[in-house]
Design a protein around this motif. Structure first.
Motif, PDB file in Angstrom:
ATOM      1  N   ARG A 245      42.570  36.465  20.559  1.00 18.67           N
ATOM      2  CA  ARG A 245      41.730  37.804  19.765  1.00 18.67           C
ATOM      3  C   ARG A 245      40.104  37.512  19.399  1.00 18.67           C
ATOM      4  N   ALA A 246      39.538  38.735  19.155  1.00 18.19           N
ATOM      5  CA  ALA A 246      38.046  38.416  17.903  1.00 18.19           C
ATOM      6  C   ALA A 246      38.114  37.388  17.368  1.00 18.19           C
ATOM      7  N   GLY A 247      37.528  36.738  16.776  1.00 17.90           N
ATOM      8  CA  GLY A 247      37.810  35.679  15.775  1.00 17.90           C
ATOM      9  C   GLY A 247      38.233  34.313  15.554  1.00 17.90           C
ATOM     10  N   SER A 248      38.851  34.486  16.663  1.00 15.83           N
ATOM     11  CA  SER A 248      39.789  33.184  17.103  1.00 15.83           C
ATOM     12  C   SER A 248      39.513  31.841  16.772  1.00 15.83           C
ATOM     13  N   ASP A 249      37.970  31.984  17.318  1.00 12.93           N
ATOM     14  CA  ASP A 249      37.132  30.853  17.250  1.00 12.93           C
ATOM     15  C   ASP A 249      36.967  30.779  15.452  1.00 12.93           C
ATOM     16  N   GLU A 250      37.293  30.857  14.490  1.00 13.36           N
ATOM     17  CA  GLU A 250      37.519  30.788  13.090  1.00 13.36           C
ATOM     18  C   GLU A 250      38.739  30.337  12.760  1.00 13.36           C
ATOM     19  N   PHE A 251      39.293  28.819  12.900  1.00 10.88           N
ATOM     20  CA  PHE A 251      40.593  28.886  12.452  1.00 10.88           C
ATOM     21  C   PHE A 251      40.787  29.097  11.406  1.00 10.88           C
ATOM     22  N   ALA A 252      40.120  28.717   9.919  1.00 10.56           N
ATOM     23  CA  ALA A 252      40.732  29.048   8.706  1.00 10.56           C
ATOM     24  C   ALA A 252      41.036  30.562   8.259  1.00 10.56           C
ATOM     25  N   GLY A 253      40.713  31.619   9.483  1.00  5.15           N
ATOM     26  CA  GLY A 253      40.724  33.326   8.983  1.00  5.15           C
ATOM     27  C   GLY A 253      42.033  33.987  10.321  1.00  5.15           C
ATOM     28  N   LEU A 254      42.629  32.821  10.664  1.00  9.94           N
ATOM     29  CA  LEU A 254      43.932  32.786  11.691  1.00  9.94           C
ATOM     30  C   LEU A 254      44.681  33.917  10.806  1.00  9.94           C
ATOM     31  N   THR A 255      44.392  33.721  10.528  1.00  8.55           N
ATOM     32  CA  THR A 255      46.193  34.543   9.614  1.00  8.55           C
ATOM     33  C   THR A 255      44.982  35.687   9.236  1.00  8.55           C
ATOM     34  N   SER A 256      44.228  36.053   9.144  1.00  6.16           N
ATOM     35  CA  SER A 256      43.528  37.779   9.025  1.00  6.16           C
ATOM     36  C   SER A 256      43.726  38.272  10.237  1.00  6.16           C
ATOM     37  N   TYR A 257      44.932  39.143  10.708  1.00  8.92           N
ATOM     38  CA  TYR A 257      44.970  39.428  11.850  1.00  8.92           C
ATOM     39  C   TYR A 257      44.423  40.325  12.522  1.00  8.92           C
ATOM     40  N   GLU A 258      44.276  40.010  13.621  1.00 13.05           N
ATOM     41  CA  GLU A 258      43.089  40.967  13.914  1.00 13.05           C
ATOM     42  C   GLU A 258      43.780  41.873  15.346  1.00 13.05           C
ATOM     43  N   ASP A 259      43.427  43.296  15.508  1.00 11.61           N
ATOM     44  CA  ASP A 259      43.956  43.439  16.341  1.00 11.61           C
ATOM     45  C   ASP A 259      43.109  43.573  17.267  1.00 11.61           C
ATOM     46  N   ALA A 260      42.147  43.252  17.897  1.00  9.54           N
ATOM     47  CA  ALA A 260      40.891  43.277  18.784  1.00  9.54           C
ATOM     48  C   ALA A 260      41.051  42.363  19.276  1.00  9.54           C
ATOM     49  N   TYR A 261      41.341  42.459  20.366  1.00  4.70           N
ATOM     50  CA  TYR A 261      40.860  42.046  21.759  1.00  4.70           C
ATOM     51  C   TYR A 261      39.107  40.609  21.087  1.00  4.70           C
ATOM     52  N   ALA A 262      39.816  39.590  22.089  1.00  4.45           N
ATOM     53  CA  ALA A 262      37.879  39.502  22.544  1.00  4.45           C
ATOM     54  C   ALA A 262      37.070  39.355  23.091  1.00  4.45           C
ATOM     55  N   PRO A 263      36.154  39.521  23.522  1.00  2.00           N
ATOM     56  CA  PRO A 263      35.141  40.534  24.218  1.00  2.00           C
ATOM     57  C   PRO A 263      35.698  39.889  25.466  1.00  2.00           C
ATOM     58  N   GLY A 264      34.994  40.799  26.882  1.00  2.00           N
ATOM     59  CA  GLY A 264      35.759  39.934  28.228  1.00  2.00           C
ATOM     60  C   GLY A 264      36.969  39.795  28.744  1.00  2.00           C
ATOM     61  N   ALA A 265      36.705  38.933  29.750  1.00  2.00           N
ATOM     62  CA  ALA A 265      38.707  38.626  30.439  1.00  2.00           C
ATOM     63  C   ALA A 265      39.875  37.646  29.433  1.00  2.00           C
ATOM     64  N   VAL A 266      38.941  37.213  28.316  1.00  2.00           N
ATOM     65  CA  VAL A 266      39.658  36.586  27.606  1.00  2.00           C
ATOM     66  C   VAL A 266      40.762  36.487  27.480  1.00  2.00           C
ATOM     67  N   ARG A 267      41.522  37.821  27.219  1.00  2.00           N
ATOM     68  CA  ARG A 267      42.331  38.697  26.673  1.00  2.00           C
ATOM     69  C   ARG A 267      43.186  38.018  27.847  1.00  2.00           C
ATOM     70  N   PHE A 268      43.264  37.841  28.628  1.00  2.00           N
ATOM     71  CA  PHE A 268      44.191  38.257  29.660  1.00  2.00           C
ATOM     72  C   PHE A 268      44.038  35.875  29.965  1.00  2.00           C
TER      73      PHE A 268
END
Length: 386
Positions: A245-268
């Motif tokens: 997911r987008a913003g997954s590198d911000e561990f403190a905000g992981l429960t601010s759930y993000e529907d958008a995927y990270a750019p590129g093929a990381v989603r897979f």
């Protein structure tokens, strides 16, 4: 051609290992990377938030360099079956269409398409070889049959670059061109070629390319790569994991759930892809392949292949011509007088490791092999005739 690289491995003296298509031995550098990963995991505070991303990005960069693509288009997968299931989930196939494969492909590049065909009401079209292994022109004729099978009904063409059982090389540039002409998706299993045979996604232009890491990439079991073309890049992953997911590198905000995927093929990427042991091992393996270059690996293997094929033919075995097979993986068809059980016994007595696939001897040398290994194999082939 490279001089023998056996010193970079831990293969025991006396073992004639001509079986890299089964599983590569570990480079000492790959083994060291794995041991270091185990040590890193001993103390969890040594594995920080950035480590969830850096090793993964390094493997993407290395694999992309190897196949001539961009790192952002590479996903990390545990197996080819996972990669192909991802592709199947994102491919629309209609009733009455065909999915084209070649005969006796590796099962992980067949079962997903059988399920897809069953669900969609499509048909699997299997392209058989025109003649037994060693028949003159067999590879060219098989390629021609493959192209003929890719017609207006084709929804997907799923083939390897090199046939896993006998080493037949398929002309992926021609296959890709025909796929684009009829609008079919083009998916390649590169497990038995990428790393040992030069490959370019820019030239072959597949819609997806998958490769397991434990063979010609010289990595560990359980981690590989999936390069995705434009057709699949905006698709849906098999898993909905947090790190895609987008913003997954911000561990403190992981429960601010993000529907958008990270750019590129990381989603897979597979869940828990940030393995501190497997990723550094795969990176070390690909780094060594890049240092040697696939061109040099292929040239080195082809030299040994020529020695084996010439000697085997003198003993009555059949093999494809050099321009129709790979140097790093090829088949030998025994004469009728040779029983496979007798051949297995002769190989074992001489500590020669190859594989029997579909009634043929599959030989797969690598840069750690020498002429002595080739000669030990030929001695076993000769003894099996007696």
């Amino acid at each position: 051609m490279l001089p023998s690289q056996k010193g970079r491995f831990s293969l025991p003296d006396g073992l004639h290992y001509l079986n890299a298509a089964y599983m590569s031995p570990l480079l000492k550098s790959v083994e060291a990377a794995g041991v270091e990963g185990v040590r890193l995991k001993r103390v969890p505070t040594d594995f920080g938030p950035a480590d969830f991303f850096t090793s993964a990005d390094r493997v993407r960069q290395l694999f992309a360099q190897l196949v001539g693509g961009q790192p952002k288009h590479v996903a990390l997968v545990p197996a080819v079956s996972y990669a192909m299931a991802t592709v199947a989930k994102n491919l629309d196939v209609e009733r009455g269409q065909t999915i084209v494969v070649v005969a006796e492909q590796f099962p992980s590049h067949v079962y997903p398409w059988r399920r897809l065909a069953d669900d969609a009401g499509a048909t699997i079209r299997t392209v058989e070889p025109p003649a037994p292994l060693g028949t003159p022109g067999r590879g060219a004729d098989w390629n021609a049959r493959l192209l003929d099978a890719i017609d207006a009904d084709a929804a997907l063409v799923a083939v390897p670059n090199v046939h896993w059982a006998d080493g037949t090389v398929f002309d992926l540039e021609a296959v890709g061109e025909q796929c684009r002409a009829v609008g079919a998706a083009f998916v390649v299993d590169g497990t038995q070629s990428v790393g040992a045979l030069p490959f370019s996604v820019e030239r072959a232009r597949p819609d997806a390319l998958a490769a397991a890491g434990y063979k010609w990439l010289l990595g560990p079991y359980g981690m590989g790569a999936l390069w995705l073309g434009e057709r699949f890049r905006e698709g849906r992953p098999l898993e909905e994991n947090w790190i895609g997911r987008a913003g997954s590198d911000e561990f403190a905000g992981l429960t601010s759930y993000e529907d958008a995927y990270a750019p590129g093929a990381v989603r897979f990427d597979v869940g828990e892809r940030s393995n501190p042991i497997l990723l550094p091992m795969l990176a070390a393996g690909i780094e060594q392949v890049l240092e040697w270059t696939p061109e040099a690996v292929q040239a080195t293997c082809a030299g040994l292949a020529e020695r084996v094929v010439d000697g085997a033919r003198a003993l009555g075995y059949a093999a494809a011509e050099a321009d129709e097979r790979a140097g790093h993986l090829f088949g030998l068809r025994p004469p009728e007088s040779v029983r496979l059980d007798a051949l297995a016994e002769a190989l074992g007595a001489r500590n020669v490791s190859v594989s029997i696939r579909g009634g043929s001897v599959r030989v797969s040398p690598h840069v750690y092999n020498t002429e002595a290994d080739a000669d030990a194999l030929l001695a076993a082939l000769g003894a099996a005739r007696s």
